[in-house]
Enzyme design. Structure first.
Site, mmCIF file in Angstrom:
data_model
loop_
_atom_site.group_PDB
_atom_site.id
_atom_site.type_symbol
_atom_site.label_atom_id
_atom_site.label_comp_id
_atom_site.label_asym_id
_atom_site.label_seq_id
_atom_site.Cartn_x
_atom_site.Cartn_y
_atom_site.Cartn_z
ATOM 1 N N ASP A 1 89.721 17.837 86.524
ATOM 2 C CA ASP A 1 88.567 18.601 86.029
ATOM 3 C C ASP A 1 88.372 18.080 84.602
ATOM 4 O O ASP A 1 88.725 16.919 84.332
ATOM 5 C CB ASP A 1 88.852 20.112 86.080
ATOM 6 C CG ASP A 1 87.590 20.960 85.887
ATOM 7 O OD1 ASP A 1 86.821 21.110 86.841
ATOM 8 O OD2 ASP A 1 87.355 21.458 84.764
ATOM 9 N N LYS B 1 92.834 26.992 90.419
ATOM 10 C CA LYS B 1 92.476 26.216 89.232
ATOM 11 C C LYS B 1 93.671 26.239 88.300
ATOM 12 O O LYS B 1 94.502 27.130 88.399
ATOM 13 C CB LYS B 1 91.259 26.849 88.527
ATOM 14 C CG LYS B 1 90.466 25.868 87.706
ATOM 15 C CD LYS B 1 89.562 25.032 88.588
ATOM 16 C CE LYS B 1 88.903 23.907 87.837
ATOM 17 N NZ LYS B 1 87.861 23.253 88.648
HETATM 18 P P1 NDP Z 1 84.883 15.221 82.018
HETATM 19 O O1 NDP Z 1 86.056 15.557 81.179
HETATM 20 O O2 NDP Z 1 84.857 13.940 82.743
HETATM 21 O O3 NDP Z 1 83.541 15.347 81.165
HETATM 22 C C1 NDP Z 1 83.212 16.527 80.530
HETATM 23 C C2 NDP Z 1 81.972 16.306 79.706
HETATM 24 O O4 NDP Z 1 81.499 17.577 79.247
HETATM 25 C C3 NDP Z 1 82.218 15.480 78.461
HETATM 26 O O5 NDP Z 1 81.057 14.770 78.156
HETATM 27 C C4 NDP Z 1 82.520 16.521 77.406
HETATM 28 O O6 NDP Z 1 82.233 16.113 76.088
HETATM 29 C C5 NDP Z 1 81.569 17.623 77.820
HETATM 30 N N1 NDP Z 1 82.126 18.913 77.422
HETATM 31 C C6 NDP Z 1 83.321 19.433 77.800
HETATM 32 N N2 NDP Z 1 83.522 20.620 77.217
HETATM 33 C C7 NDP Z 1 82.435 20.835 76.457
HETATM 34 C C8 NDP Z 1 82.044 21.891 75.620
HETATM 35 N N3 NDP Z 1 82.829 22.969 75.432
HETATM 36 N N4 NDP Z 1 80.837 21.798 75.002
HETATM 37 C C9 NDP Z 1 80.036 20.700 75.173
HETATM 38 N N5 NDP Z 1 80.369 19.664 75.967
HETATM 39 C C10 NDP Z 1 81.543 19.740 76.589
HETATM 40 O O7 NDP Z 1 84.760 16.448 83.047
HETATM 41 P P2 NDP Z 1 83.987 16.490 84.442
HETATM 42 O O8 NDP Z 1 82.782 15.649 84.408
HETATM 43 O O9 NDP Z 1 84.989 16.297 85.498
HETATM 44 O O10 NDP Z 1 83.561 18.038 84.502
HETATM 45 C C11 NDP Z 1 82.301 18.495 84.021
HETATM 46 C C12 NDP Z 1 81.973 19.820 84.674
HETATM 47 O O11 NDP Z 1 81.912 19.638 86.102
HETATM 48 C C13 NDP Z 1 82.993 20.941 84.463
HETATM 49 O O12 NDP Z 1 82.312 22.179 84.461
HETATM 50 C C14 NDP Z 1 83.868 20.855 85.710
HETATM 51 O O13 NDP Z 1 84.514 22.066 85.977
HETATM 52 C C15 NDP Z 1 82.801 20.548 86.748
HETATM 53 N N6 NDP Z 1 83.259 19.952 87.992
HETATM 54 C C16 NDP Z 1 84.019 18.821 88.011
HETATM 55 C C17 NDP Z 1 84.404 18.261 89.214
HETATM 56 C C18 NDP Z 1 85.155 16.987 89.297
HETATM 57 O O14 NDP Z 1 85.383 16.507 90.426
HETATM 58 N N7 NDP Z 1 85.539 16.359 88.195
HETATM 59 C C19 NDP Z 1 84.054 18.904 90.502
HETATM 60 C C20 NDP Z 1 83.160 20.034 90.367
HETATM 61 C C21 NDP Z 1 82.810 20.534 89.152
HETATM 62 P P3 NDP Z 1 83.403 15.531 75.153
HETATM 63 O O15 NDP Z 1 83.720 14.182 75.717
HETATM 64 O O16 NDP Z 1 82.797 15.496 73.793
HETATM 65 O O17 NDP Z 1 84.553 16.466 75.261
HETATM 66 O O1 2IT Z 2 85.584 22.236 90.157
HETATM 67 C C1 2IT Z 2 85.956 21.487 91.089
HETATM 68 O O2 2IT Z 2 85.527 21.621 92.242
HETATM 69 C C2 2IT Z 2 86.901 20.412 90.772
HETATM 70 N N1 2IT Z 2 87.242 20.245 89.601
HETATM 71 C C3 2IT Z 2 87.447 19.550 91.863
HETATM 72 C C4 2IT Z 2 88.588 20.228 92.578
HETATM 73 C C5 2IT Z 2 89.339 19.367 93.555
HETATM 74 O O3 2IT Z 2 90.373 19.876 94.024
HETATM 75 O O4 2IT Z 2 88.941 18.258 93.881
#
Ligand code: NDP
Ligand code: 2IT
Length: 449
Positions: free
Chosen positions: A170, A130
């Site tokens: 992420d 990460k």
């Molecule tokens: P994005 O940046 O696309 O979206 C994040 C969302 O979460 C936004 O709506 C944001 O709000 C909100 N958010 C972020 N931080 C906070 C906080 N501290 N408190 C409240 N709301 C918060 O990220 P992703 O959708 O990619 O990621 C979301 C989650 O999924 C994370 O935990 C990430 O690690 C996990 N994840 C992502 C993957 C991926 O492929 N993208 C894969 C697997 C897991 P705001 O816009 O107001 O900041």
């Molecule tokens: O938390 C996760 O699994 C991710 N943010 C995606 C990682 C990746 O290498 O696609």
């Protein structure tokens, strides 16, 4: 200090306090697996002799670097960049990059540790990693984001490569940022190669990578419900977050007949009792693409209610899908969900439920799907992107979606087979044991030196 698993449980906390002081998120992630994997280690001389546990909780490499970049006013700003290469036993390091002011070694170590298990569950050869920065994109111009990405890659490029470490997105790192990062890598090294995933399809990205995590969450949920003689059609789902994972989970859930009644962001949540539609979800994506935009104007556009500064867990629904960030669902929320008759919790985010919330769920009869299994679809399609890049070919969306569905079905199946407990399925236990075995066996086979 070394840690003996035969000692009392509290000694793990002493060990972590000494080895990783002031890292509460990392401690939480380690505590989440210990009870499940301790009996497996106890039964194996090979694991004990190889000191697998102590090696598993120590990142192989933690890289910290300065990112100095110029803002639109011409001033030089300084952020901190990181890459945690946690465990490379089963393949090149793989995992996302997060840009958020809360990024620190504890958060990245928890994410890298979880990623190690998650990547193993996909069945693909990827180690856990990460990275990211404490850079806050809120209110930044696109030019500033680009300059930040270029400055970040100026250091990161020397630590990554298609056979070394392949980052992806992420929180706050999506296709736009991956594009800037990839462009910088290509210009610095002169190599066009599969060093990042989540690329646009125009330059060797995979179909379906954008959708993969959210869709995968819903595929996992469908399997979990089916395994309990239930289904997703007609279910009321509350989702938190309004980013990549949340919006694609919402899209797939709606497509499968569910009613999605909430989304949220860091400023509050919307409740839409009529349910989201593709049109509403598309609006959210366009609106939220502006760094720092709040979800609040949704209600002017589509009705419903906006609640400032709160998470959606007080609503009544059948399923809760936390898809925003770590520790966004606490013990009180968990009790409220159970009192309101929730049937299943599915973690789209990484570690969104606190340790105490998980205890509440474990003592109830709700179904609980842990993030390391439920959200593995994103990194799984990243793994498919790596294979496509290697072969210089592009799979079609249907082919990738089929592969994603099959991987999520396999992950569900292994959670069931490893997670049986007292006539029920403990999905967290299943995911922890299955992920652990694969990594531990690879570590034993490779020895030390
Ligand atoms: P994005 O940046 O696309 O979206 C994040 C969302 O979460 C936004 O709506 C944001 O709000 C909100 N958010 C972020 N931080 C906070 C906080 N501290 N408190 C409240 N709301 C918060 O990220 P992703 O959708 O990619 O990621 C979301 C989650 O999924 C994370 O935990 C990430 O690690 C996990 N994840 C992502 C993957 C991926 O492929 N993208 C894969 C697997 C897991 P705001 O816009 O107001 O900041
Ligand atoms: O938390 C996760 O699994 C991710 N943010 C995606 C990682 C990746 O290498 O696609």
């Amino acid at each position: 200090m070394s840690f003996s698993l035969s000692e009392r449980h509290e000694s793990l906390q002493d060990f972590l306090n000494e080895r990783a002081p002031n890292e509460p998120e990392f401690h939480q992630a380690v505590h989440e697996v210990i009870d499940d994997i301790k009996p497996i280690i106890d039964q194996s001389d090979a694991y004990k002799d190889a000191n697998i546990f102590e090696r598993l909780v120590e990142p192989e490499r933690l890289i910290t670097f300065q990112v100095a970049w110029q803002n639109d006013a011409g001033q030089i700003e300084v952020n901190r960049g990181y890459r945690v290469q946690f465990n490379g036993a089963i393949g090149p390091y793989k995992g996302g990059l997060r840009f958020h002011p809360t990024v620190n070694p504890s958060v990245l170590k928890f994410l890298g540790f979880e990623q190690t298990f998650k990547n193993a569950l996909t069945g693909l050869p990827m180690g856990g990693a990460k990275g990211g920065s404490d850079f806050d994109p809120t209110g930044r111009s696109e030019a500033e984001i680009m300059r930040f990405c270029v400055a970040f890659m100026q250091e990161l490029h020397r630590h990554i490569g298609p056979d070394i470490d392949v980052p992806a997105g992420d929180i706050n790192v999506g296709a736009r940022e991956i594009g800037y990062l990839f462009g910088a890598y290509r210009r610095i090294t002169g190599q066009f190669e599969g060093v990042l995933t989540g690329k646009d399809e125009a330059y060797a990205g995979s179909a379906m990578r954008t959708e993969a995590t959210g869709y995968g969450v819903v595929y996992f949920l469908s399997h979990m419900l089916q395994a309990h003689d239930d289904g997703i059609d007609g279910k009321r789902i509350m989702i938190s977050g309004a980013g990549n994972v949340a919006t694609y989970a919402a899209e797939k859930a709606v497509a499968l007949g569910a009613k999605v009644i909430s989304l949220s962001d860091s400023s509050g949540f919307i409740h839409d009792p009529d349910g989201l539609t593709d049109e509403k979800i598309a609006w959210v994506r366009t609106h939220k693409a502006k760094p720092g935009a709040s979800l609040a104007p949704y209600v002017d556009q589509f009705g419903g209610t906006w609640t400032e500064g709160k998470t959606p867990w007080s609503l009544e629904a059948d399923i809760a899908a936390p898809c925003a960030t770590q520790n966004e669902l606490n013990e009180d929320d968990a009790k409220m969900l159970i009192d309101n008759g929730i049937a299943a919790i599915i973690e789209g985010a990484n570690m969104p439920a606190t340790a105490k919330a998980k205890q509440v769920f474990a003592q109830s009869d709700v179904l609980f799907a842990p993030g390391k299994a439920a959200n593995a679809g994103g990194v799984a399609v990243s793994g498919l992107e790596i294979s496509q890049n290697r072969q210089r070919r592009a799979s079609g969306a249907d082919e990738v979606d089929q592969a994603l569905q099959s991987i999520m079905a396999d992950i569900h199946a292994v959670c069931v087979s490893e997670g049986k407990r007292d006539g029920r399925v403990d999905y967290a236990k299943g995911a922890n044991i299955a992920g652990f075995r694969k990594v531990a066996d690879a570590m034993v086979a490779q020895g030390v030196g």
